[in-house]
Design an enzyme around this catalytic site. Sequence first.
Site, short mmCIF file in Angstrom:
data_model
loop_
_atom_site.label_atom_id
_atom_site.label_comp_id
_atom_site.label_asym_id
_atom_site.label_seq_id
_atom_site.Cartn_x
_atom_site.Cartn_y
_atom_site.Cartn_z
N SER A 92 9.93 6.27 -3.82
CA SER A 92 11.30 5.56 -3.65
C SER A 92 11.96 5.29 -4.75
O SER A 92 11.43 5.07 -6.11
CB SER A 92 10.90 4.03 -3.15
OG SER A 92 10.17 4.22 -1.89
N GLN A 100 17.63 3.19 1.90
CA GLN A 100 16.61 3.67 1.03
C GLN A 100 16.93 5.10 0.58
O GLN A 100 17.20 5.94 1.51
CB GLN A 100 15.12 3.63 1.17
CG GLN A 100 14.26 3.83 -0.01
CD GLN A 100 12.89 3.57 0.41
OE1 GLN A 100 12.07 4.37 1.03
NE2 GLN A 100 12.21 2.29 0.31
N ASP A 160 9.25 -1.13 3.37
CA ASP A 160 8.95 0.17 2.52
C ASP A 160 8.28 1.18 3.52
O ASP A 160 8.05 2.18 3.10
CB ASP A 160 8.54 -0.17 1.24
CG ASP A 160 8.78 0.89 0.26
OD1 ASP A 160 9.77 1.44 0.53
OD2 ASP A 160 7.74 1.03 -0.64
#
Length: 287
Positions: free
Chosen positions: A229, A279, A205
Amino acid sequence: MREAHVRELIDLLQLERLEDNLFRGQSRDIGTPFVFGGQVLGQALSAAQQTVDPARAAHSLHAYFLRAGDVQAPIVYNVERTRDGGSFSSRRVVAIQHGRPILDGAISFQIEEHGLEHQTAMPAVPMPEELSPLAPIPAEKLAALPEKVQRWLGRDLPIEFREVQPMDRLAPEKRPPAQYIWFRLAAPIEDTPALHRALLAYASDFNLIGTATLPHGISLATHHMQMASLDHALWFHRPFRMDEWLLYACDSPTAQGARGFARGQVFTRDGRLVASSAQEGLIRLRD
Protein backbone atom coordinates in the site's frame (compact mmCIF):
# COMPACT_ATOMS: atom_id res chain seq x y z
CA MET A 1 -11.38 -19.29 19.83
CA ARG A 2 -13.06 -16.60 17.71
CA GLU A 3 -13.71 -14.47 20.79
CA ALA A 4 -10.01 -14.72 21.70
CA HIS A 5 -8.93 -13.52 18.23
CA VAL A 6 -11.37 -10.60 18.37
CA ARG A 7 -10.17 -9.61 21.84
CA GLU A 8 -6.55 -9.77 20.65
CA LEU A 9 -7.39 -7.38 17.79
CA ILE A 10 -9.15 -4.97 20.15
CA ASP A 11 -6.15 -5.07 22.49
CA LEU A 12 -3.92 -4.32 19.49
CA LEU A 13 -5.87 -1.08 18.93
CA GLN A 14 -5.84 -0.08 22.63
CA LEU A 15 -2.64 1.95 22.75
CA GLU A 16 -0.41 2.76 25.70
CA ARG A 17 -0.40 6.49 26.44
CA LEU A 18 3.17 7.72 26.98
CA GLU A 19 2.45 11.47 27.07
CA ASP A 20 -0.48 13.79 26.27
CA ASN A 21 0.04 13.38 22.51
CA LEU A 22 2.32 10.32 22.39
CA PHE A 23 1.14 6.70 22.21
CA ARG A 24 2.69 3.28 21.73
CA GLY A 25 1.16 0.27 20.01
CA GLN A 26 2.39 -3.29 19.56
CA SER A 27 2.76 -5.08 16.21
CA ARG A 28 1.36 -8.42 15.06
CA ASP A 29 2.74 -10.73 12.39
CA ILE A 30 -0.24 -12.01 10.38
CA GLY A 31 1.87 -13.36 7.52
CA THR A 32 2.37 -10.18 5.50
CA PRO A 33 6.04 -9.40 4.68
CA PHE A 34 5.88 -6.32 6.91
CA VAL A 35 3.42 -4.78 9.38
CA PHE A 36 -0.10 -5.01 7.94
CA GLY A 37 -1.14 -1.53 6.76
CA GLY A 38 -4.59 -1.83 8.33
CA GLN A 39 -2.97 -2.25 11.74
CA VAL A 40 -1.14 1.07 11.40
CA LEU A 41 -4.29 2.81 10.11
CA GLY A 42 -6.40 1.51 12.98
CA GLN A 43 -3.80 2.41 15.60
CA ALA A 44 -3.25 5.88 14.13
CA LEU A 45 -7.00 6.56 14.28
CA SER A 46 -7.14 5.16 17.81
CA ALA A 47 -4.35 7.52 18.89
CA ALA A 48 -5.98 10.58 17.32
CA GLN A 49 -9.38 9.75 18.83
CA GLN A 50 -7.87 9.88 22.31
CA THR A 51 -6.94 13.56 21.81
CA VAL A 52 -10.38 14.76 20.66
CA ASP A 53 -13.61 15.56 22.50
CA PRO A 54 -15.64 12.30 22.43
CA ALA A 55 -18.59 14.29 21.04
CA ARG A 56 -16.59 14.70 17.81
CA ALA A 57 -16.43 11.66 15.54
CA ALA A 58 -13.86 10.96 12.84
CA HIS A 59 -15.31 11.56 9.38
CA SER A 60 -12.19 11.32 7.17
CA LEU A 61 -8.69 9.84 7.27
CA HIS A 62 -5.91 10.35 4.71
CA ALA A 63 -2.58 8.58 5.14
CA TYR A 64 0.66 7.87 3.30
CA PHE A 65 2.66 4.72 3.99
CA LEU A 66 6.27 5.95 3.96
CA ARG A 67 8.22 2.84 4.95
CA ALA A 68 7.58 -0.82 5.61
CA GLY A 69 6.91 -1.57 9.27
CA ASP A 70 8.88 -4.06 11.38
CA VAL A 71 6.55 -6.72 12.83
CA GLN A 72 9.04 -7.36 15.65
CA ALA A 73 8.98 -3.81 17.02
CA PRO A 74 6.36 -1.55 18.63
CA ILE A 75 5.16 1.61 16.89
CA VAL A 76 5.06 5.08 18.48
CA TYR A 77 2.30 7.49 17.38
CA ASN A 78 2.89 11.23 17.69
CA VAL A 79 -0.36 13.23 17.45
CA GLU A 80 -0.29 16.91 16.54
CA ARG A 81 -3.41 18.84 17.62
CA THR A 82 -3.62 20.88 14.45
CA ARG A 83 -6.92 22.66 15.10
CA ASP A 84 -10.04 22.61 17.25
CA GLY A 85 -12.76 24.77 15.71
CA GLY A 86 -16.41 25.29 16.50
CA SER A 87 -17.52 22.20 14.55
CA PHE A 88 -14.38 20.43 13.32
CA SER A 89 -11.12 19.20 14.81
CA SER A 90 -8.01 18.22 12.83
CA ARG A 91 -5.18 15.96 13.89
CA ARG A 92 -1.91 14.97 12.23
CA VAL A 93 -0.52 11.58 13.20
CA VAL A 94 3.00 10.30 12.50
CA ALA A 95 3.77 6.63 13.17
CA ILE A 96 7.42 6.07 14.09
CA GLN A 97 9.59 2.95 14.22
CA HIS A 98 13.34 2.84 14.86
CA GLY A 99 13.43 6.65 14.84
CA ARG A 100 11.90 7.02 11.35
CA PRO A 101 8.32 7.73 10.23
CA ILE A 102 6.48 4.83 8.59
CA LEU A 103 3.11 6.58 8.18
CA ASP A 104 2.03 10.22 7.94
CA GLY A 105 -1.69 10.84 8.26
CA ALA A 106 -4.33 13.51 8.73
CA ILE A 107 -7.69 12.86 10.42
CA SER A 108 -10.68 15.18 10.66
CA PHE A 109 -13.43 15.06 13.29
CA GLN A 110 -16.86 16.74 13.39
CA ILE A 111 -19.65 17.30 15.89
CA GLU A 112 -22.96 15.59 15.09
CA GLU A 113 -24.95 17.68 12.63
CA HIS A 114 -27.99 17.23 10.38
CA GLY A 115 -28.25 18.31 6.76
CA LEU A 116 -28.96 17.19 3.20
CA GLU A 117 -28.82 13.45 2.61
CA HIS A 118 -28.58 11.14 -0.39
CA GLN A 119 -26.56 8.04 -1.26
CA THR A 120 -25.92 5.57 -4.05
CA ALA A 121 -27.80 2.28 -3.93
CA MET A 122 -26.17 -0.88 -2.64
CA PRO A 123 -25.31 -3.40 -5.39
CA ALA A 124 -27.78 -6.24 -5.79
CA VAL A 125 -25.82 -9.18 -4.36
CA PRO A 126 -26.69 -12.30 -2.33
CA MET A 127 -26.93 -11.88 1.44
CA PRO A 128 -24.06 -13.35 3.52
CA GLU A 129 -26.22 -16.26 4.74
CA GLU A 130 -26.52 -17.39 1.12
CA LEU A 131 -22.73 -17.57 0.73
CA SER A 132 -20.12 -19.97 2.05
CA PRO A 133 -17.21 -18.98 4.33
CA LEU A 134 -13.79 -18.85 2.70
CA ALA A 135 -12.69 -22.39 1.96
CA PRO A 136 -9.36 -23.35 3.60
CA ILE A 137 -6.48 -24.03 1.25
CA PRO A 138 -5.59 -27.75 1.18
CA ALA A 139 -2.70 -28.53 3.51
CA GLU A 140 -0.53 -30.03 0.77
CA LYS A 141 -0.84 -26.89 -1.38
CA LEU A 142 -0.23 -24.62 1.61
CA ALA A 143 2.92 -26.55 2.56
CA ALA A 144 4.45 -25.88 -0.87
CA LEU A 145 4.35 -22.09 -0.33
CA PRO A 146 6.90 -19.87 1.44
CA GLU A 147 6.45 -19.68 5.21
CA LYS A 148 5.21 -16.07 5.17
CA VAL A 149 2.62 -16.84 2.52
CA GLN A 150 1.53 -19.90 4.50
CA ARG A 151 0.81 -17.74 7.55
CA TRP A 152 -1.07 -15.18 5.46
CA LEU A 153 -3.29 -17.65 3.61
CA GLY A 154 -3.66 -20.09 6.50
CA ARG A 155 -4.36 -17.50 9.19
CA ASP A 156 -7.37 -17.63 11.49
CA LEU A 157 -8.60 -14.04 11.40
CA PRO A 158 -10.80 -12.17 13.87
CA ILE A 159 -12.84 -11.04 10.83
CA GLU A 160 -15.10 -13.31 8.78
CA PHE A 161 -15.16 -12.86 5.00
CA ARG A 162 -17.66 -14.20 2.47
CA GLU A 163 -17.01 -13.56 -1.20
CA VAL A 164 -19.89 -13.01 -3.61
CA GLN A 165 -17.68 -14.35 -6.43
CA PRO A 166 -15.22 -16.81 -4.83
CA MET A 167 -11.85 -17.25 -6.51
CA ASP A 168 -8.84 -19.51 -6.26
CA ARG A 169 -6.45 -17.55 -4.04
CA LEU A 170 -3.40 -19.47 -5.37
CA ALA A 171 -4.23 -19.42 -9.08
CA PRO A 172 -6.86 -16.75 -9.74
CA GLU A 173 -8.40 -16.51 -13.19
CA LYS A 174 -8.42 -13.18 -14.99
CA ARG A 175 -11.67 -11.29 -14.41
CA PRO A 176 -13.02 -7.72 -14.37
CA PRO A 177 -11.56 -5.44 -11.65
CA ALA A 178 -14.50 -5.48 -9.24
CA GLN A 179 -15.43 -7.63 -6.25
CA TYR A 180 -18.03 -7.77 -3.49
CA ILE A 181 -17.13 -9.18 -0.09
CA TRP A 182 -19.24 -9.42 3.07
CA PHE A 183 -17.29 -9.09 6.33
CA ARG A 184 -17.86 -8.76 10.08
CA LEU A 185 -16.06 -9.33 13.36
CA ALA A 186 -16.12 -12.98 14.35
CA ALA A 187 -17.69 -12.21 17.76
CA PRO A 188 -19.92 -9.49 19.27
CA ILE A 189 -18.24 -6.54 21.00
CA GLU A 190 -19.26 -3.54 23.09
CA ASP A 191 -21.14 -0.60 21.60
CA THR A 192 -18.29 1.95 21.43
CA PRO A 193 -18.46 3.90 18.13
CA ALA A 194 -14.81 5.03 18.27
CA LEU A 195 -13.69 1.40 18.59
CA HIS A 196 -15.87 0.33 15.66
CA ARG A 197 -14.34 3.09 13.50
CA ALA A 198 -10.79 1.99 14.39
CA LEU A 199 -11.74 -1.59 13.57
CA LEU A 200 -13.16 -0.55 10.19
CA ALA A 201 -9.94 1.36 9.44
CA TYR A 202 -8.11 -1.93 10.12
CA ALA A 203 -10.46 -4.02 7.98
CA SER A 204 -10.62 -1.54 5.09
CA ASP A 205 -7.08 -2.49 4.04
CA PHE A 206 -8.12 -6.08 3.30
CA ASN A 207 -9.02 -6.90 -0.33
CA LEU A 208 -8.97 -3.28 -1.57
CA ILE A 209 -5.79 -3.00 -3.63
CA GLY A 210 -6.09 -6.68 -4.50
CA THR A 211 -9.00 -5.63 -6.71
CA ALA A 212 -6.44 -4.07 -9.08
CA THR A 213 -4.82 -7.47 -9.62
CA LEU A 214 -8.00 -9.25 -10.77
CA PRO A 215 -7.67 -8.52 -14.54
CA HIS A 216 -4.12 -9.89 -14.48
CA GLY A 217 -4.60 -13.27 -12.79
CA ILE A 218 -2.07 -12.65 -10.03
CA SER A 219 -2.23 -12.69 -6.23
CA LEU A 220 -0.05 -12.39 -3.15
CA ALA A 221 1.00 -15.98 -3.79
CA THR A 222 2.58 -14.98 -7.13
CA HIS A 223 6.24 -15.52 -6.31
CA HIS A 224 7.69 -12.69 -8.41
CA MET A 225 5.27 -9.97 -7.36
CA GLN A 226 5.97 -7.11 -4.96
CA MET A 227 2.81 -5.53 -3.55
CA ALA A 228 2.43 -2.77 -0.94
CA SER A 229 0.00 0.00 0.00
CA LEU A 230 1.23 3.50 -0.85
CA ASP A 231 -1.62 5.57 0.56
CA HIS A 232 -5.10 5.11 1.98
CA ALA A 233 -8.17 7.31 2.37
CA LEU A 234 -11.26 6.49 4.40
CA TRP A 235 -14.47 8.46 4.92
CA PHE A 236 -17.08 7.62 7.58
CA HIS A 237 -20.62 8.57 6.52
CA ARG A 238 -23.11 6.93 8.90
CA PRO A 239 -23.13 4.83 12.10
CA PHE A 240 -22.38 1.10 11.83
CA ARG A 241 -21.29 -1.90 13.85
CA MET A 242 -18.30 -4.05 12.94
CA ASP A 243 -19.88 -7.14 14.53
CA GLU A 244 -22.75 -6.99 12.01
CA TRP A 245 -22.41 -7.92 8.34
CA LEU A 246 -21.03 -5.19 6.06
CA LEU A 247 -20.61 -5.35 2.28
CA TYR A 248 -17.32 -4.12 0.79
CA ALA A 249 -17.97 -3.18 -2.85
CA CYS A 250 -14.57 -2.61 -4.49
CA ASP A 251 -13.53 -1.64 -8.00
CA SER A 252 -10.28 -0.64 -9.69
CA PRO A 253 -10.64 1.85 -12.56
CA THR A 254 -6.94 1.87 -13.50
CA ALA A 255 -3.48 0.34 -13.06
CA GLN A 256 -0.29 1.81 -14.57
CA GLY A 257 3.33 2.65 -13.76
CA ALA A 258 3.64 -0.30 -11.34
CA ARG A 259 0.74 1.19 -9.36
CA GLY A 260 -2.88 0.12 -9.00
CA PHE A 261 -5.77 2.28 -7.83
CA ALA A 262 -8.88 0.93 -6.10
CA ARG A 263 -12.05 2.34 -4.54
CA GLY A 264 -14.39 0.83 -1.97
CA GLN A 265 -17.87 1.43 -0.58
CA VAL A 266 -19.09 -0.14 2.67
CA PHE A 267 -22.81 -0.88 3.06
CA THR A 268 -24.87 -2.33 5.89
CA ARG A 269 -27.09 -5.26 4.99
CA ASP A 270 -30.13 -2.95 4.85
CA GLY A 271 -28.40 -0.83 2.17
CA ARG A 272 -27.04 2.16 4.11
CA LEU A 273 -23.72 3.51 2.77
CA VAL A 274 -21.63 3.90 5.92
CA ALA A 275 -18.09 4.42 4.60
CA SER A 276 -16.00 4.91 1.46
CA SER A 277 -12.32 4.21 0.80
CA ALA A 278 -9.65 4.71 -1.83
CA GLN A 279 -6.12 3.38 -2.12
CA GLU A 280 -3.16 3.33 -4.45
CA GLY A 281 -0.68 0.51 -4.13
CA LEU A 282 2.58 -0.72 -5.59
CA ILE A 283 2.11 -3.74 -7.88
CA ARG A 284 5.51 -4.61 -9.28
CA LEU A 285 6.29 -7.77 -11.22
CA ARG A 286 9.96 -8.65 -10.89
CA ASP A 287 12.03 -10.62 -13.39
